[in-house]
Design a protein around this motif. Structure first.
Motif, PDB file in Angstrom:
ATOM      1  N   LEU A   3      -1.619   1.830  -5.657  1.00 15.05           N
ATOM      2  CA  LEU A   3      -0.571   2.072  -4.669  1.00 15.05           C
ATOM      3  C   LEU A   3      -0.819   1.304  -3.378  1.00 15.05           C
ATOM      4  O   LEU A   3       0.079   0.660  -2.847  1.00 15.05           O
ATOM      5  CB  LEU A   3      -0.470   3.576  -4.395  1.00 15.05           C
ATOM      6  N   THR A   4      -2.068   1.367  -2.887  1.00 15.39           N
ATOM      7  CA  THR A   4      -2.371   0.662  -1.643  1.00 15.39           C
ATOM      8  C   THR A   4      -2.154  -0.836  -1.804  1.00 15.39           C
ATOM      9  O   THR A   4      -1.566  -1.494  -0.950  1.00 15.39           O
ATOM     10  CB  THR A   4      -3.829   0.933  -1.232  1.00 15.39           C
ATOM     11  N   GLU A   5      -2.652  -1.378  -2.911  1.00 14.39           N
ATOM     12  CA  GLU A   5      -2.493  -2.816  -3.132  1.00 14.39           C
ATOM     13  C   GLU A   5      -1.027  -3.207  -3.198  1.00 14.39           C
ATOM     14  O   GLU A   5      -0.629  -4.255  -2.707  1.00 14.39           O
ATOM     15  CB  GLU A   5      -3.213  -3.232  -4.420  1.00 14.39           C
ATOM     16  N   THR A   6      -0.207  -2.335  -3.798  1.00 17.29           N
ATOM     17  CA  THR A   6       1.217  -2.656  -3.895  1.00 17.29           C
ATOM     18  C   THR A   6       1.867  -2.670  -2.513  1.00 17.29           C
ATOM     19  O   THR A   6       2.622  -3.584  -2.188  1.00 17.29           O
ATOM     20  CB  THR A   6       1.933  -1.625  -4.785  1.00 17.29           C
ATOM     21  N   VAL A   7       1.547  -1.663  -1.693  1.00 21.24           N
ATOM     22  CA  VAL A   7       2.161  -1.602  -0.365  1.00 21.24           C
ATOM     23  C   VAL A   7       1.819  -2.852   0.442  1.00 21.24           C
ATOM     24  O   VAL A   7       2.668  -3.423   1.122  1.00 21.24           O
ATOM     25  CB  VAL A   7       1.697  -0.332   0.385  1.00 21.24           C
ATOM     26  N   TYR A   8       0.548  -3.278   0.360  1.00 22.86           N
ATOM     27  CA  TYR A   8       0.112  -4.399   1.192  1.00 22.86           C
ATOM     28  C   TYR A   8       0.177  -5.745   0.465  1.00 22.86           C
ATOM     29  O   TYR A   8      -0.344  -6.731   0.976  1.00 22.86           O
ATOM     30  CB  TYR A   8      -1.316  -4.164   1.683  1.00 22.86           C
ATOM     31  N   ALA A   9       0.790  -5.772  -0.712  1.00 26.16           N
ATOM     32  CA  ALA A   9       0.867  -7.009  -1.500  1.00 26.16           C
ATOM     33  C   ALA A   9      -0.518  -7.639  -1.628  1.00 26.16           C
ATOM     34  O   ALA A   9      -0.700  -8.849  -1.465  1.00 26.16           O
ATOM     35  CB  ALA A   9       1.856  -7.992  -0.878  1.00 26.16           C
ATOM     36  N   TRP A  10      -1.527  -6.829  -1.875  1.00 24.88           N
ATOM     37  CA  TRP A  10      -2.906  -7.276  -1.977  1.00 24.88           C
ATOM     38  C   TRP A  10      -3.151  -7.762  -3.413  1.00 24.88           C
ATOM     39  O   TRP A  10      -2.895  -7.018  -4.363  1.00 24.88           O
ATOM     40  CB  TRP A  10      -3.847  -6.119  -1.638  1.00 24.88           C
ATOM     41  N   PRO A  11      -3.637  -8.987  -3.591  1.00 21.99           N
ATOM     42  CA  PRO A  11      -3.700  -9.544  -4.952  1.00 21.99           C
ATOM     43  C   PRO A  11      -4.908  -9.055  -5.754  1.00 21.99           C
ATOM     44  O   PRO A  11      -5.704  -9.856  -6.251  1.00 21.99           O
ATOM     45  CB  PRO A  11      -3.775 -11.045  -4.700  1.00 21.99           C
ATOM     46  N   GLY A  12      -5.073  -7.764  -5.889  1.00 24.01           N
ATOM     47  CA  GLY A  12      -6.207  -7.215  -6.639  1.00 24.01           C
ATOM     48  C   GLY A  12      -5.814  -6.782  -8.034  1.00 24.01           C
ATOM     49  O   GLY A  12      -4.733  -7.101  -8.525  1.00 24.01           O
ATOM     50  N   LEU A  13      -6.711  -6.005  -8.658  1.00 23.55           N
ATOM     51  CA  LEU A  13      -6.463  -5.539 -10.024  1.00 23.55           C
ATOM     52  C   LEU A  13      -5.248  -4.611 -10.100  1.00 23.55           C
ATOM     53  O   LEU A  13      -4.520  -4.611 -11.078  1.00 23.55           O
ATOM     54  CB  LEU A  13      -7.685  -4.777 -10.545  1.00 23.55           C
ATOM     55  N   GLY A  14      -5.069  -3.824  -9.044  1.00 19.68           N
ATOM     56  CA  GLY A  14      -3.978  -2.847  -9.046  1.00 19.68           C
ATOM     57  C   GLY A  14      -2.622  -3.506  -9.152  1.00 19.68           C
ATOM     58  O   GLY A  14      -1.801  -3.144 -10.005  1.00 19.68           O
ATOM     59  N   THR A  15      -2.379  -4.497  -8.293  1.00 21.44           N
ATOM     60  CA  THR A  15      -1.085  -5.173  -8.354  1.00 21.44           C
ATOM     61  C   THR A  15      -0.938  -5.926  -9.661  1.00 21.44           C
ATOM     62  O   THR A  15       0.155  -6.039 -10.213  1.00 21.44           O
ATOM     63  CB  THR A  15      -0.897  -6.150  -7.179  1.00 21.44           C
ATOM     64  N   MET A  16      -2.084  -6.429 -10.169  1.00 22.81           N
ATOM     65  CA  MET A  16      -2.044  -7.125 -11.458  1.00 22.81           C
ATOM     66  C   MET A  16      -1.597  -6.172 -12.555  1.00 22.81           C
ATOM     67  O   MET A  16      -0.743  -6.511 -13.385  1.00 22.81           O
ATOM     68  CB  MET A  16      -3.441  -7.668 -11.761  1.00 22.81           C
ATOM     69  N   ALA A  17      -2.171  -4.965 -12.534  1.00 26.33           N
ATOM     70  CA  ALA A  17      -1.793  -3.977 -13.545  1.00 26.33           C
ATOM     71  C   ALA A  17      -0.309  -3.632 -13.432  1.00 26.33           C
ATOM     72  O   ALA A  17       0.411  -3.606 -14.432  1.00 26.33           O
ATOM     73  CB  ALA A  17      -2.643  -2.720 -13.389  1.00 26.33           C
ATOM     74  N   VAL A  18       0.153  -3.388 -12.211  1.00 24.57           N
ATOM     75  CA  VAL A  18       1.561  -3.013 -12.019  1.00 24.57           C
ATOM     76  C   VAL A  18       2.483  -4.120 -12.529  1.00 24.57           C
ATOM     77  O   VAL A  18       3.473  -3.853 -13.217  1.00 24.57           O
ATOM     78  CB  VAL A  18       1.845  -2.725 -10.533  1.00 24.57           C
ATOM     79  N   GLN A  19       2.113  -5.362 -12.211  1.00 26.37           N
ATOM     80  CA  GLN A  19       2.929  -6.481 -12.670  1.00 26.37           C
ATOM     81  C   GLN A  19       2.973  -6.518 -14.199  1.00 26.37           C
ATOM     82  O   GLN A  19       4.021  -6.695 -14.801  1.00 26.37           O
ATOM     83  CB  GLN A  19       2.367  -7.799 -12.109  1.00 26.37           C
ATOM     84  N   ALA A  20       1.791  -6.324 -14.805  1.00 27.83           N
ATOM     85  CA  ALA A  20       1.723  -6.334 -16.273  1.00 27.83           C
ATOM     86  C   ALA A  20       2.603  -5.227 -16.855  1.00 27.83           C
ATOM     87  O   ALA A  20       3.322  -5.434 -17.831  1.00 27.83           O
ATOM     88  CB  ALA A  20       0.287  -6.162 -16.738  1.00 27.83           C
ATOM     89  N   PHE A  21       2.570  -4.038 -16.222  1.00 26.43           N
ATOM     90  CA  PHE A  21       3.388  -2.921 -16.703  1.00 26.43           C
ATOM     91  C   PHE A  21       4.864  -3.250 -16.562  1.00 26.43           C
ATOM     92  O   PHE A  21       5.668  -2.972 -17.448  1.00 26.43           O
ATOM     93  CB  PHE A  21       3.075  -1.647 -15.926  1.00 26.43           C
TER      94      PHE A  21
END
Lengths: 356, 320
Positions: free
Chosen positions: B262-280
């Motif tokens: 969630l944090t990575e998504t809010v801040y557009a942080w290019p970590g594993l979290g946003t990667m997972a969300v994109q994959a989903f």
């Protein structure tokens, strides 16, 4: 002379009453439940009570008139289907349209009581998009001109539903597996505990996201996914309690007296592990509400037009500047609900388990 | 000690196998991955070819072995980018790692100090305030904190110039000269946001652990000997009180390493979290499999380290 009762539950109630934070939590939970139960009457574009020359209606909560005069005859549609059948036959319309026709035949309005927030959660009004708080829209409107307060009120239903249903599923699976693991021990216990280890190895939100994205995003899938992922904490809790209870004399006595295994499990052991389960379920509600909001915030949970708080933020966050109220108010609603259950659950734990 | 570590490692093997099994079969639930990816109207030959490439025409157990083999040899490729999933993971992991480290440092400093003060001054206004704040901290969704920070510090005050990752050089105007300092300012807001919840949690654990410890006899002994109160608190009590805190810290860190989605998504942080969300969102099955497996493996591994550390710090504890 009356003797003061000192059962463990009475003690717990006494301890709970002394805890200010817990009482505030309880009040907040009651408030949430109240809002969720009466959402249709609190925020609706249909009147609560409508009295016309020809009938009596509760449009906000009832699809059909209470009574109506139609072609000179009086019908009581809530008690019999006569009127609905008649309209359906004469007008050749579906059930949903009966209400409209009924109100059309209602005649002159004599009395009308509107809900305090006279908007429904899905009433689009493109003339009033992104408005700031005003007397008309207390918390403003969103990008489709929908009243934010009305959406928040109806969103409480979504949140509570997610919390209750997901925890019930988790509870049902977890309690049974925990009882079985703790009571039988051996390889069954080993197997069940290894499965809980495996489920615990996934971050909760990620696991639920994986399920909803693979199956289909939607609030019903979220319920089930969270239940399926959430049971291991109940299983571990119940197992630990069973292990400490099953060697006690009263259980041994029941076994010796010939009680069947299910009877021993559910009648003799389960009631003694309810306190920690209640605590876990309350805190689990908080977690489930937070998780659902998070999923919907990512667009992987509830889908439009469900008035989910997380989904509201999802669609409003691009407009954060300058239309901040569109995302901040639903965010505060989430925080309020989660805080309510956390405070209440914490208070319950302190009250039910003085050792902790 | 060594025997314990070996035993603990052996115990995590079935968990790892289970994790990989679940990850694999989870992606089977949604139906044919090729259909999901290509939609209902894709060309039959293309589908057949992709199915063959992905070994989807083999029996399930073979598919599972192929999946493991492909994952560990780096052959598992994203449907969308066609690049190996490992490459993506390698690219993204440093961002998640640095964010996790910084937030856990922030959380520890705030949480432990608030917890100690709360415990020492039990029942004071500070204690009540800190416990209320930690309750609110645990309950507030991170994206609400994130959105408020973005609104305040980026949009309104303009102190920080945007979300995402950007140039790490900070210009400080000292009047006559302008000094450039290397400081990745862009990580600050995400790290504080991400640290808020662990901080609240650590504060609560520290407080209750301290309260437990100060009841012990050796604290009374220390006081009776005339050891200054400050020393009693910081040396005698804190050292013992920190043992459960360290476990919680380790688990929180393991959790953060899994990508703060969630944090990575809010801040557009290019970590594993946003990667997972994109994959989903893309329903990119190999990416989902690879990311989820990697995160779960990291989590299991970190848990292992925490357990070993725990038994090393507190020799009284042995799980046998």
């Amino acid at each position: 002379m009356a003797v003061e009762q000192r059962t463990p539950w009475a003690d717990a109630v006494r301890r709970f009453k002394k805890n200010k934070m817990a009482i505030v939590g309880l009040i907040m939970v009651c408030f949430l439940v109240f809002v969720a139960l009466f959402a249709d009457v609190l925020a609706n574009n249909k009147p609560i009570v409508l009295v016309t020359e020809n009938g009596l209606f509760f449009p906000a909560v009832l699809d059909v008139p209470v009574y109506i005069k139609y072609n000179g005859e009086v019908y009581w549609p809530i008690f019999s289907d006569k009127f609905i059948e008649l309209v359906k036959r004469e007008k050749k319309v579906a059930y949903d349209d009966v209400m409209q026709i009924a109100s059309y035949y209602g005649g002159k309005v004599k009395f009308k009581l509107m809900p305090p927030i006279p908007y429904s959660y899905d009433e689009v009004n493109l003339d009033e998009v992104r408005q700031f708080c005003s007397k008309k829209h207390w918390l403003g409107t969103d990008e489709k001109g929908r009243d934010i307060l009305a959406r928040i009120i109806h969103g409480s239903r979504v949140s509570l539903e997610v919390g209750v249903i997901s925890q019930l599923i988790a509870l049902a699976i977890g309690v049974v597996l925990g009882l079985v693991a703790g009571y039988f021990g051996g390889w069954i216990d080993n197997l069940i505990m290894r499965i809980t280890d495996i489920v615990f190895a996934f971050p909760f939100l990620l696991f639920v996201m994986a399920i909803t994205s693979v199956v289909r995003p939607g609030i019903d899938v979220v319920f089930i996914a969270m239940g399926l992922v959430g049971w291991p904490s109940y299983a571990r809790l119940v197992r630990a309690q069973v292990l400490s209870v099953k060697e006690m004399e009263y259980v041994q006595a029941a076994v010796v007296l010939g009680a069947s295994t299910p009877r021993v499990l559910f009648v003799h052991i389960l009631p003694n592990v309810t306190a920690p389960i209640i605590v876990q379920a309350t805190l689990g509600m908080a977690g489930a509400i937070l998780a659902e909001a998070g999923l919907s915030f990512l667009g992987l949970g509830a889908q439009p037009p469900t008035p989910s708080w997380g989904l509201m933020i999802h669609s409003a966050q691009v407009d954060i500047d300058p239309y901040w109220w569109m995302s901040i108010f639903p965010g505060l609603a989430i925080a309020f609900a989660v805080l309510a259950f956390n405070m209440f659950g914490d208070g319950l734990r302190d009250a039910l388990d003085p050792k902790m | 000690m060594l025997a314990y570590i070996i035993r603990r490692i052996l115990l995590s093997i079935p968990v790892l196998i289970g994790v990989s099994l679940i990850t694999f079969f989870l992606t089977q639930v949604g139906g044919d991955p090729v259909r999901i990816m290509m939609g209902q109207h894709a060309d039959k030959d293309v589908i057949a070819q992709i199915r063959h490439e992905l070994h989807l025409d083999e029996p399930l157990w073979k598919q599972y072995l192929y999946f493991l083999h492909d994952f560990f040899t780096g052959k598992l490729r994203s449907f969308k980018t066609k690049r190996p999933v490992w490459d993506h993971l390698k690219e993204r992991f440093p961002y998640t790692l640095s964010l996790a480290i910084l937030s856990i440092i922030i959380a520890t400093i705030i949480g432990v100090s608030a917890g100690i003060i709360s415990a020492v001054k039990r029942g004071s206004w500070f204690d009540n305030l800190a416990m209320l704040a930690s309750m609110i901290g645990i309950s507030t969704p991170v994206y609400l904190i994130g959105l408020v920070f973005i609104l305040l510090f980026i949009k309104k005050l303009g102190w920080i110039h945007g979300v995402g990752v950007w140039d790490a050089w900070l210009e400080v105007d000292l009047g006559s000269i302008v000094v450039q300092i290397w400081f990745p300012l862009c990580i600050l807001l995400p790290a504080i946001t991400l640290g808020a919840q662990p901080a609240a949690f650590i504060a609560r654990i520290t407080r209750s652990s301290m309260l437990e410890v100060v009841k012990q006899d050796y604290i009374r002994t220390a006081r009776a000997k005339g050891v200054p109160e400050r020393e009693v608190v910081l040396k005698h009590a804190l050292r013992n009180a920190l043992i459960p805190v360290i476990t919680v810290l380790g688990l929180e860190f393991a959790y953060l390493l899994g990508g703060a989605v969630l944090t990575e998504t809010v801040y557009a942080w290019p970590g594993l979290g946003t990667m997972a969300v994109q994959a989903f969102r893309d329903r990119d099955i190999p990416m989902i499999q690879g990311t989820v497996l990697f995160i779960a493996f990291t989590f299991v591994f970190m848990n292992l380290i925490v357990d070993v550390l725990y038994s090393w710090i507190d020799p009284r504890i042995r799980y046998d």
